[in-house]
Write an enzyme that holds these catalytic residues in place. Structure first.
Site, PDB file in Angstrom:
ATOM      1  N   CYS A 192      -2.043  -5.110   4.308  1.00 53.23           N
ATOM      2  CA  CYS A 192      -0.983  -4.199   3.881  1.00 53.23           C
ATOM      3  C   CYS A 192      -0.286  -4.846   2.682  1.00 53.23           C
ATOM      4  O   CYS A 192      -0.826  -5.777   2.092  1.00 53.23           O
ATOM      5  CB  CYS A 192      -0.028  -3.861   5.028  1.00 53.23           C
ATOM      6  SG  CYS A 192       1.010  -5.212   5.634  1.00 53.23           S
TER       7      CYS A 192
ATOM      8  N   ASP B 130       4.411   2.854   5.808  1.00 49.48           N
ATOM      9  CA  ASP B 130       5.089   1.561   5.867  1.00 49.48           C
ATOM     10  C   ASP B 130       6.411   1.747   6.609  1.00 49.48           C
ATOM     11  O   ASP B 130       7.303   2.441   6.120  1.00 49.48           O
ATOM     12  CB  ASP B 130       5.343   1.032   4.459  1.00 49.48           C
ATOM     13  CG  ASP B 130       5.836  -0.398   4.445  1.00 49.48           C
ATOM     14  OD1 ASP B 130       6.283  -0.898   5.506  1.00 49.48           O
ATOM     15  OD2 ASP B 130       5.791  -1.020   3.370  1.00 49.48           O
TER      16      ASP B 130
ATOM     17  N   ARG C  52       2.674  -3.827   9.095  1.00 49.87           N
ATOM     18  CA  ARG C  52       1.495  -3.111   9.577  1.00 49.87           C
ATOM     19  C   ARG C  52       0.306  -4.017   9.871  1.00 49.87           C
ATOM     20  O   ARG C  52      -0.282  -3.949  10.960  1.00 49.87           O
ATOM     21  CB  ARG C  52       1.087  -2.026   8.562  1.00 49.87           C
ATOM     22  CG  ARG C  52       2.142  -0.950   8.395  1.00 49.87           C
ATOM     23  CD  ARG C  52       1.842  -0.053   7.219  1.00 49.87           C
ATOM     24  NE  ARG C  52       2.034  -0.784   5.965  1.00 49.87           N
ATOM     25  CZ  ARG C  52       1.797  -0.271   4.765  1.00 49.87           C
ATOM     26  NH1 ARG C  52       1.319   0.954   4.640  1.00 49.87           N
ATOM     27  NH2 ARG C  52       2.018  -0.977   3.680  1.00 49.87           N
TER      28      ARG C  52
END
Length: 158
Positions: free
Chosen positions: A8, A124, A14
């Site tokens: 990420c 996100d 994440r």
């Protein structure tokens, strides 16, 4: 041995969740696989995952406290068989680092495991305290599909 990397932006929300979720599934299935995570940015290098990622993982029985953020590096193309990214921006960033088509082919969006051809982003959650549970659920489903895909199982039910 399969070697899987999740990527990420900052490697604090994440991708650490994805790493922890898949590691738990690897352990539960007694698989000889390696999993790691990284970020396209090095802005959080050496840091623990975001406390909200740690909390949602812990609430779901997954410990991610041993992870530390690191930046994706070109050598990851040689060390990992599969690179799953969280969104289109990370897909473009990681593929732009690749030198060969073979390296670019190792990179895919993680939600392609669940929604092939849709190029669906994992949002996100950094800016949304309430987003972590939904992100966890998305990643859990995708990681289950990764296990099934790589074990060549049919009649998948989740």
């Amino acid at each position: 041995m399969k070697r899987i990397l999740f990527v990420c932006l900052g490697n604090i929300c994440r991708s650490p969740l994805a790493e922890g979720i898949l590691q738990a599934k690897i352990n539960a299935n007694n698989l000889d696989w390696e999993v790691d995570s990284a970020g396209t940015s090095g802005m959080h290098a050496g840091e623990l995952p975001d406390v909200r990622s740690i909390e949602i993982a812990k609430a779901r029985g997954v410990d991610i406290m041993n992870q530390r953020s690191r930046q994706f590096k070109k050598s990851d193309f040689f060390e990992f068989d599969f690179v799953y990214v969280m969104d289109k921006l990370n897909l473009n960033n990681v593929r732009s680092i690749a030198d060969t088509d073979e390296q670019r082919m190792k990179v895919d969006m993680i939600m392609e495991m669940v929604y092939p051809g849709e190029l669906k982003d994992v949002p996100d959650p950094y800016w949304d305290d309430d987003g972590f549970a939904g992100v966890y659920d998305m990643l859990d489903e995708a990681c289950e599909m990764i296990i099934h895909k790589h074990l060549n199982k049919e009649n998948i039910e989740i």
